[in-house]
Motif scaffolding. Structure first.
Motif, PDB file in Angstrom:
ATOM      1  N   ALA A 149       0.837  -1.204   0.000  1.00 52.29           N
ATOM      2  CA  ALA A 149       0.000   0.000   0.000  1.00 52.29           C
ATOM      3  C   ALA A 149       0.871   1.252   0.000  1.00 52.29           C
ATOM      4  O   ALA A 149       1.999   1.235   0.511  1.00 52.29           O
ATOM      5  CB  ALA A 149      -0.890   0.018   1.245  1.00 52.29           C
ATOM      6  N   VAL A 150       0.348   2.314  -0.579  1.00 47.74           N
ATOM      7  CA  VAL A 150       0.921   3.648  -0.367  1.00 47.74           C
ATOM      8  C   VAL A 150       0.050   4.256   0.733  1.00 47.74           C
ATOM      9  O   VAL A 150      -1.165   4.355   0.578  1.00 47.74           O
ATOM     10  CB  VAL A 150       0.846   4.507  -1.646  1.00 47.74           C
ATOM     11  CG1 VAL A 150       1.379   5.916  -1.371  1.00 47.74           C
ATOM     12  CG2 VAL A 150       1.610   3.846  -2.787  1.00 47.74           C
ATOM     13  N   ALA A 151       0.681   4.595   1.860  1.00 51.83           N
ATOM     14  CA  ALA A 151      -0.099   5.008   3.033  1.00 51.83           C
ATOM     15  C   ALA A 151       0.264   6.424   3.437  1.00 51.83           C
ATOM     16  O   ALA A 151       1.402   6.700   3.807  1.00 51.83           O
ATOM     17  CB  ALA A 151       0.176   4.042   4.185  1.00 51.83           C
ATOM     18  N   LEU A 152      -0.726   7.322   3.358  1.00 52.01           N
ATOM     19  CA  LEU A 152      -0.477   8.741   3.642  1.00 52.01           C
ATOM     20  C   LEU A 152      -1.542   9.244   4.618  1.00 52.01           C
ATOM     21  O   LEU A 152      -2.732   8.987   4.431  1.00 52.01           O
ATOM     22  CB  LEU A 152      -0.546   9.530   2.323  1.00 52.01           C
ATOM     23  CG  LEU A 152      -0.372  11.044   2.391  1.00 52.01           C
ATOM     24  CD1 LEU A 152       1.001  11.434   2.958  1.00 52.01           C
ATOM     25  CD2 LEU A 152      -0.536  11.655   0.989  1.00 52.01           C
ATOM     26  N   ALA A 153      -1.089   9.945   5.654  1.00 53.55           N
ATOM     27  CA  ALA A 153      -2.039  10.472   6.642  1.00 53.55           C
ATOM     28  C   ALA A 153      -1.613  11.872   7.048  1.00 53.55           C
ATOM     29  O   ALA A 153      -0.485  12.295   6.784  1.00 53.55           O
ATOM     30  CB  ALA A 153      -2.066   9.562   7.876  1.00 53.55           C
ATOM     31  N   LEU A 154      -2.536  12.589   7.670  1.00 50.52           N
ATOM     32  CA  LEU A 154      -2.210  13.911   8.210  1.00 50.52           C
ATOM     33  C   LEU A 154      -2.468  13.912   9.710  1.00 50.52           C
ATOM     34  O   LEU A 154      -3.545  13.502  10.169  1.00 50.52           O
ATOM     35  CB  LEU A 154      -3.082  14.980   7.530  1.00 50.52           C
ATOM     36  CG  LEU A 154      -2.840  16.419   8.001  1.00 50.52           C
ATOM     37  CD1 LEU A 154      -1.433  16.915   7.640  1.00 50.52           C
ATOM     38  CD2 LEU A 154      -3.886  17.376   7.412  1.00 50.52           C
ATOM     39  N   LEU A 155      -1.463  14.359  10.450  1.00 49.66           N
ATOM     40  CA  LEU A 155      -1.620  14.550  11.902  1.00 49.66           C
ATOM     41  C   LEU A 155      -1.872  16.024  12.159  1.00 49.66           C
ATOM     42  O   LEU A 155      -1.187  16.874  11.602  1.00 49.66           O
ATOM     43  CB  LEU A 155      -0.323  14.219  12.648  1.00 49.66           C
ATOM     44  CG  LEU A 155       0.198  12.806  12.738  1.00 49.66           C
ATOM     45  CD1 LEU A 155       1.412  12.772  13.661  1.00 49.66           C
ATOM     46  CD2 LEU A 155      -0.884  11.883  13.252  1.00 49.66           C
ATOM     47  N   ASP A 156      -2.852  16.315  12.991  1.00 48.07           N
ATOM     48  CA  ASP A 156      -3.075  17.696  13.439  1.00 48.07           C
ATOM     49  C   ASP A 156      -3.052  17.657  14.968  1.00 48.07           C
ATOM     50  O   ASP A 156      -3.873  16.957  15.574  1.00 48.07           O
ATOM     51  CB  ASP A 156      -4.412  18.209  12.887  1.00 48.07           C
ATOM     52  CG  ASP A 156      -4.541  19.726  13.034  1.00 48.07           C
ATOM     53  OD1 ASP A 156      -3.654  20.347  13.673  1.00 48.07           O
ATOM     54  OD2 ASP A 156      -5.522  20.281  12.507  1.00 48.07           O
ATOM     55  N   ARG A 157      -2.132  18.349  15.547  1.00 48.14           N
ATOM     56  CA  ARG A 157      -1.908  18.344  17.000  1.00 48.14           C
ATOM     57  C   ARG A 157      -1.907  16.917  17.585  1.00 48.14           C
ATOM     58  O   ARG A 157      -2.578  16.623  18.573  1.00 48.14           O
ATOM     59  CB  ARG A 157      -2.941  19.226  17.696  1.00 48.14           C
ATOM     60  CG  ARG A 157      -2.586  20.715  17.574  1.00 48.14           C
ATOM     61  CD  ARG A 157      -3.758  21.604  17.789  1.00 48.14           C
ATOM     62  NE  ARG A 157      -4.690  21.494  16.673  1.00 48.14           N
ATOM     63  CZ  ARG A 157      -5.897  22.010  16.628  1.00 48.14           C
ATOM     64  NH1 ARG A 157      -6.356  22.682  17.650  1.00 48.14           N
ATOM     65  NH2 ARG A 157      -6.656  21.878  15.562  1.00 48.14           N
ATOM     66  N   GLY A 158      -1.195  16.058  16.909  1.00 46.59           N
ATOM     67  CA  GLY A 158      -0.986  14.701  17.430  1.00 46.59           C
ATOM     68  C   GLY A 158      -2.074  13.700  17.085  1.00 46.59           C
ATOM     69  O   GLY A 158      -1.935  12.512  17.383  1.00 46.59           O
ATOM     70  N   ASN A 159      -3.174  14.162  16.444  1.00 45.16           N
ATOM     71  CA  ASN A 159      -4.251  13.226  16.072  1.00 45.16           C
ATOM     72  C   ASN A 159      -4.284  12.997  14.562  1.00 45.16           C
ATOM     73  O   ASN A 159      -4.070  13.946  13.793  1.00 45.16           O
ATOM     74  CB  ASN A 159      -5.614  13.788  16.496  1.00 45.16           C
ATOM     75  CG  ASN A 159      -5.692  13.931  17.995  1.00 45.16           C
ATOM     76  OD1 ASN A 159      -5.425  12.985  18.734  1.00 45.16           O
ATOM     77  ND2 ASN A 159      -6.018  15.134  18.461  1.00 45.16           N
ATOM     78  N   VAL A 160      -4.585  11.768  14.175  1.00 47.04           N
ATOM     79  CA  VAL A 160      -4.739  11.485  12.744  1.00 47.04           C
ATOM     80  C   VAL A 160      -6.085  12.068  12.306  1.00 47.04           C
ATOM     81  O   VAL A 160      -7.125  11.692  12.842  1.00 47.04           O
ATOM     82  CB  VAL A 160      -4.722   9.965  12.459  1.00 47.04           C
ATOM     83  CG1 VAL A 160      -4.806   9.708  10.962  1.00 47.04           C
ATOM     84  CG2 VAL A 160      -3.467   9.324  13.039  1.00 47.04           C
ATOM     85  N   VAL A 161      -6.058  13.008  11.353  1.00 40.32           N
ATOM     86  CA  VAL A 161      -7.321  13.647  10.932  1.00 40.32           C
ATOM     87  C   VAL A 161      -7.759  13.220   9.538  1.00 40.32           C
ATOM     88  O   VAL A 161      -8.909  13.401   9.165  1.00 40.32           O
ATOM     89  CB  VAL A 161      -7.236  15.188  11.025  1.00 40.32           C
ATOM     90  CG1 VAL A 161      -7.113  15.630  12.478  1.00 40.32           C
ATOM     91  CG2 VAL A 161      -6.089  15.744  10.186  1.00 40.32           C
ATOM     92  N   LEU A 162      -6.816  12.675   8.765  1.00 39.10           N
ATOM     93  CA  LEU A 162      -7.227  12.080   7.490  1.00 39.10           C
ATOM     94  C   LEU A 162      -6.224  11.016   7.092  1.00 39.10           C
ATOM     95  O   LEU A 162      -5.064  11.043   7.517  1.00 39.10           O
ATOM     96  CB  LEU A 162      -7.393  13.128   6.390  1.00 39.10           C
ATOM     97  CG  LEU A 162      -6.171  13.833   5.826  1.00 39.10           C
ATOM     98  CD1 LEU A 162      -5.489  13.019   4.742  1.00 39.10           C
ATOM     99  CD2 LEU A 162      -6.604  15.179   5.242  1.00 39.10           C
ATOM    100  N   GLY A 163      -6.697  10.072   6.292  1.00 39.78           N
ATOM    101  CA  GLY A 163      -5.804   9.024   5.828  1.00 39.78           C
ATOM    102  C   GLY A 163      -6.209   8.541   4.454  1.00 39.78           C
ATOM    103  O   GLY A 163      -7.397   8.533   4.105  1.00 39.78           O
ATOM    104  N   VAL A 164      -5.203   8.186   3.650  1.00 40.90           N
ATOM    105  CA  VAL A 164      -5.436   7.631   2.326  1.00 40.90           C
ATOM    106  C   VAL A 164      -4.581   6.373   2.197  1.00 40.90           C
ATOM    107  O   VAL A 164      -3.396   6.394   2.511  1.00 40.90           O
ATOM    108  CB  VAL A 164      -5.040   8.645   1.214  1.00 40.90           C
ATOM    109  CG1 VAL A 164      -5.200   8.011  -0.158  1.00 40.90           C
ATOM    110  CG2 VAL A 164      -5.863   9.914   1.309  1.00 40.90           C
ATOM    111  N   LEU A 165      -5.214   5.296   1.768  1.00 42.18           N
ATOM    112  CA  LEU A 165      -4.505   4.024   1.559  1.00 42.18           C
ATOM    113  C   LEU A 165      -4.737   3.596   0.127  1.00 42.18           C
ATOM    114  O   LEU A 165      -5.861   3.222  -0.232  1.00 42.18           O
ATOM    115  CB  LEU A 165      -5.127   2.941   2.432  1.00 42.18           C
ATOM    116  CG  LEU A 165      -4.586   2.573   3.789  1.00 42.18           C
ATOM    117  CD1 LEU A 165      -5.316   1.321   4.276  1.00 42.18           C
ATOM    118  CD2 LEU A 165      -3.095   2.377   3.778  1.00 42.18           C
ATOM    119  N   ALA A 166      -3.693   3.668  -0.696  1.00 41.17           N
ATOM    120  CA  ALA A 166      -3.834   3.172  -2.067  1.00 41.17           C
ATOM    121  C   ALA A 166      -3.321   1.739  -2.090  1.00 41.17           C
ATOM    122  O   ALA A 166      -2.200   1.470  -1.653  1.00 41.17           O
ATOM    123  CB  ALA A 166      -3.033   4.038  -3.026  1.00 41.17           C
ATOM    124  N   CYS A 167      -4.153   0.834  -2.578  1.00 38.46           N
ATOM    125  CA  CYS A 167      -3.840  -0.605  -2.550  1.00 38.46           C
ATOM    126  C   CYS A 167      -3.923  -1.156  -3.978  1.00 38.46           C
ATOM    127  O   CYS A 167      -4.966  -1.692  -4.376  1.00 38.46           O
ATOM    128  CB  CYS A 167      -4.839  -1.337  -1.658  1.00 38.46           C
ATOM    129  SG  CYS A 167      -5.010  -0.624  -0.006  1.00 38.46           S
TER     130      CYS A 167
END
Ligand SMILES: Nc1ncnc2c1ncn2[C@@H]1O[C@H](COP(=O)(O)O)[C@@H](O)[C@H]1OP(=O)(O)O
Ligand SMILES: [Mg+2]
Ligand SMILES: [Mg+2]
Ligand SMILES: [Mg+2]
Length: 349
Positions: A149-167
């Motif tokens: 997978a290509v795994a990309l996420a965004l952390l905002d103040r230590g929390n995961v707020v979005l994620g994308v998993l390309a499989c």
């Protein structure tokens, strides 16, 4: 809403990177695989580097100014003697991907590519925003021709707020124990999730978006579970003891990478068990995107029942392992995990 622009950019970057990886996997040459400098034996390929350079470049184009990326790869090996040829191959791949997309109208030099790879050196943390990237999660699966997978996420103040998993190799239709790879099915899915807004799956070309949900199965006898393909990554004997105590009847579905989180998010199975061997430290890029993708109906904790904490830098500080399931099954699963760990800790007669 809150992260619309970030989500759109993340989907674009991960889709482009997935296309690059697909191309390389089709034509994989042994010479494209390098072992990382002595630290560990995990392989790294031109596609890991190309994917990281591409995602880093796209995100920096979309968000000029403040930019922080915590990513798995760096250019140390590539800058060593003899790395020139491989850097040229990576640069060519990245430029071909950018040209086929057509949005940016630029051609990167080898040095631009190395810099893009190295801009993934942030340490993350509990302040501000940080992108988190595993350019190829499951490199062993990638090299074997299996799941990654290509795994990309965004952390905002230590929390995961979005994620994308390309499989790129995940069949569009449900996989099961009997058909983990489904070679005749169409493959290539992308999952995305934004905090509080559910999880969606689409084709890698961006079409056919559907909302997905973790399985609501309550009876463990009807549940099946995922674990690593590699027994060196997760203790298969421990998962099988847990499954037995829980009353799971089905054999495990073994797959590489965070594709397991993707498959779980659409209900292909109901449980994911991950128990690395002693001494292994989990990195945030191996769970950030996956963990938010399963939050539509799913729960992710460590073996002590604690939520994963992404705010401590690039490592996850956790107890023993990671378990994922739906809200109804989790208490039963948790009990089976505690009982199995206690049993394994007992001195053998
Ligand atoms: N010794 C190890 N134990 C557990 N996980 C590992 C180990 N070495 C690498 N990994 C990482 O675990 C993930 C693969 O897990 P799985 O076995 O579930 O596919 C990948 O992120 C892989 O890194 P990489 O991103 O380099 O492939
Ligand atoms: Mg790796
Ligand atoms: Mg990984
Ligand atoms: Mg990786």
């Amino acid at each position: 809403m809150a992260y619309d622009k970030e989500l759109a950019a993340a989907i674009k970057a991960a889709s482009l990177a997935a296309r690059l990886c697909r191309k390389v996997q089709k034509a994989l040459l042994q010479s494209d695989v390098r072992s990382k400098h002595g630290r560990n034996k995990s392989p790294v390929t031109v596609a890991d580097y190309g994917s990281q350079a591409l995602v880093s470049f796209v995100l920096q184009q979309e968000f000029p100014g403040e930019f922080s990326l915590v990513a798995e790869e760096d250019s140390i090996d590539l800058r060593k003697d003899g790395g020139g040829e491989i850097v040229e191959r990576i640069t060519k791949l990245v430029n071909e991907s950018l040209t086929s997309d057509g949005s940016y109208g630029v051609s990167l030099s080898s040095e631009d590519v190395l810099k893009a790879i190295d801009s993934g050196k942030s340490e993350g943390g509990s302040q501000g925003r940080h992108w988190v990237l595993d350019p190829i999660d499951g490199t062993k699966g990638f090299v074997r021709g299996d799941q990654y997978a290509v795994a990309l996420a965004l952390l905002d103040r230590g929390n995961v707020v979005l994620g994308v998993l390309a499989c790129p190799n995940l069949p569009l239709t449900s996989i099961s124990v009997a058909h983990p790879h489904s070679p005749n099915n169409e493959v290539g899915c992308l999952f995305f999730a934004e905090v509080g807004r559910g999880t969606y799956m689409q084709l890698l070309d961006g079409s056919s978006t559907v909302k997905v949900q973790v399985s609501a199965v309550e009876n463990p006898e009807e549940a099946s579970f995922f674990e690593s393909y590699e027994s060196a990554h997760s203790m298969h004997d421990l998962s099988s003891l847990i499954a037995q105590k829980l009353g799971v009847k089905a054999a495990p579905i073994r797959m590489d990478s965070q594709v397991k989180y993707g498959a779980l998010s659409r209900g292909d199975g109901a449980i994911y068990l991950r128990f690395p061997r002693n001494g292994y430290r989990e990195k945030i890029w191996d769970h950030a995107a996956g963990s938010i993708v399963v939050t539509a109906g799913g729960v992710v904790t460590d073996a002590a029942g604690k939520q994963l904490d992404f705010s401590k830098g690039k490592y996850l500080d956790l107890d023993t392992g990671i378990i994922v399931s739906n809200q109804k099954l989790m208490p039963l699963l948790f009990d089976a995990v505690r009982a199995s760990l206690a049993e394994k800790a007992k001195p053998q007669p």
